[in-house]
Design an enzyme around this catalytic site. Structure first.
Site, PDB file in Angstrom:
ATOM      1  N   ASN A 276       8.800   6.519   4.220  1.00  0.00           N
ATOM      2  CA  ASN A 276       8.181   7.452   5.159  1.00  0.00           C
ATOM      3  C   ASN A 276       8.556   8.889   4.871  1.00  0.00           C
ATOM      4  OD1 ASN A 276       6.240   7.460   7.261  1.00  0.00           O
ATOM      5  ND2 ASN A 276       7.248   5.705   8.184  1.00  0.00           N
TER       6      ASN A 276
ATOM      7  N   ARG B  56       0.847  -1.193   0.000  1.00  0.00           N
ATOM      8  CA  ARG B  56       0.000   0.000   0.000  1.00  0.00           C
ATOM      9  C   ARG B  56       0.877   1.235   0.000  1.00  0.00           C
ATOM     10  NH1 ARG B  56       0.175   2.869   4.625  1.00  0.00           N
ATOM     11  NH2 ARG B  56       0.608   1.852   6.623  1.00  0.00           N
TER      12      ARG B  56
ATOM     13  N   ASP C 192       9.798   8.567  11.545  1.00  0.00           N
ATOM     14  CA  ASP C 192       8.539   8.416  10.809  1.00  0.00           C
ATOM     15  C   ASP C 192       8.364   9.619   9.881  1.00  0.00           C
ATOM     16  OD1 ASP C 192       5.886   7.813  10.025  1.00  0.00           O
ATOM     17  OD2 ASP C 192       5.392   6.973  11.979  1.00  0.00           O
TER      18      ASP C 192
ATOM     19  N   ASN D 230       2.179   4.704   1.436  1.00  0.00           N
ATOM     20  CA  ASN D 230       2.351   5.255   2.774  1.00  0.00           C
ATOM     21  C   ASN D 230       2.516   6.771   2.655  1.00  0.00           C
ATOM     22  OD1 ASN D 230       2.403   4.713   5.583  1.00  0.00           O
ATOM     23  ND2 ASN D 230       4.607   5.001   5.617  1.00  0.00           N
TER      24      ASN D 230
END
Length: 300
Positions: free
Chosen positions: A155, A102, A205, A104
């Site tokens: 990320n 998927r 992140d 991100n």
């Protein structure tokens, strides 16, 4: 942390995985997503009202589009979002050979090019597969280009003030990396590490850059945002948050001096949720003494 710094919980609606905050200057609103909750949210600090659009699959990011509406990463599709009708139209598909992947995080460069990365899904009983992700770009004519492969969790990303450096996070590498960036072609080269996270700082992140070209990195399972000088690799400041799963951050507010930080509650035990009642909320950090830069809009 400087004594003037204040952290307040502003969006109390709890997200499973709040992510990808973007400040919309024209509306003076904060755009962000709940990945697993499958929603795109828009929150107004003026009215404290939140509007939401549901997505058909997990949603990794949403960014403004110059022609109106938004572009979002839903499942493996980059879609155009018409907020008024709550409809979505596919612009491009990625990782068609990897159905368990998927999209991100995603962000738009200063010229209006979208960069977006993928990862293995970790849904249900499926075990997370490493090195399944990639990093793509999408231009205004909807040309899709793959720049990186064998990524674990694509990320945070942002650019230097002169647009010649692209900063990027593959979370499991525990580092913030830099590439030489050709803003004309979007090509990347000369990868190097600018900051390696230390024990206890968590997983890097989401990330944003300020008006001085320095980086602010949200640390998942670290309960903090790190302020880093990418030219020296020095950590300048640590901003602690009252939740462990801090996920991403952006500057916003009328003069871009407020740092908004999203968080997650998915994966917390009952005891951890009792200890962190605001897990999944979005926070505003003030008094940092720095300002951010306006976000970019996709040109397609």
């Amino acid at each position: 942390m400087m004594s003037s710094v204040k952290v307040e919980c502003v969006v109390k609606e709890s997200a499973l995985i709040g992510e990808g905050p973007v400040w919309e200057e024209s509306e003076q609103t904060l755009l962000f997503v709940d990945i697993v909750g499958r929603k795109i949210h828009r929150w107004s600090p003026t009215t404290n009202q939140i509007q939401s659009v549901e997505t058909s699959h997990m949603v990794g990011f949403a960014v403004p589009r110059r022609s109106g509406g938004y572009v979002a990463g839903v499942g493996r599709s980059i879609v155009a979002v018409d907020w008024s009708t709550q409809t979505m139209t596919s612009l491009a598909e990625v990782d068609e050979d990897k159905p368990n992947n998927r999209l991100n995080d995603g962000k738009v460069d200063p010229l209006g090019r979208l960069l977006a990365g993928t990862m293995s899904m970790m849904e249900g009983s499926a075990e997370f597969e490493k090195q399944q992700g990639s990093l793509f770009s999408l231009t205004s004519d909807l040309t899709l280009t793959k720049h990186l492969s064998q990524v674990d969790i694509s990320n945070g990303m942002d650019w230097s003030l002169d647009q010649k450096t692209f900063f990027y996070i593959d979370s499991l590498s525990l580092s913030v990396d830099a590439f030489d960036y050709d803003s004309t072609t979007g090509q990347l080269g000369n990868r190097r590490v600018v900051y390696r996270l230390q024990e206890g700082e968590g997983l890097p992140d989401g990330m944003t850059a300020d008006a001085d070209g320095r980086l602010w990195v949200a640390c998942y399972n670290g309960g903090r945002v790190l302020h880093i000088d990418p030219t020296t690799g020095v950590r300048l400041q640590t901003v602690p948050l009252p939740v462990m799963k801090t996920t991403s951050c952006c500057f916003g507010g009328p003069d871009y001096s407020d740092l908004y930080v999203t968080s997650a509650r998915l994966g917390l035990s009952e005891e951890e949720q009792r200890q962190q009642p605001s897990a999944g909320a979005t926070f505003r950090v003030t008094g940092l003494g720095v300002k951010g830069r306006p976000s970019n809009s996709f040109s397609g």
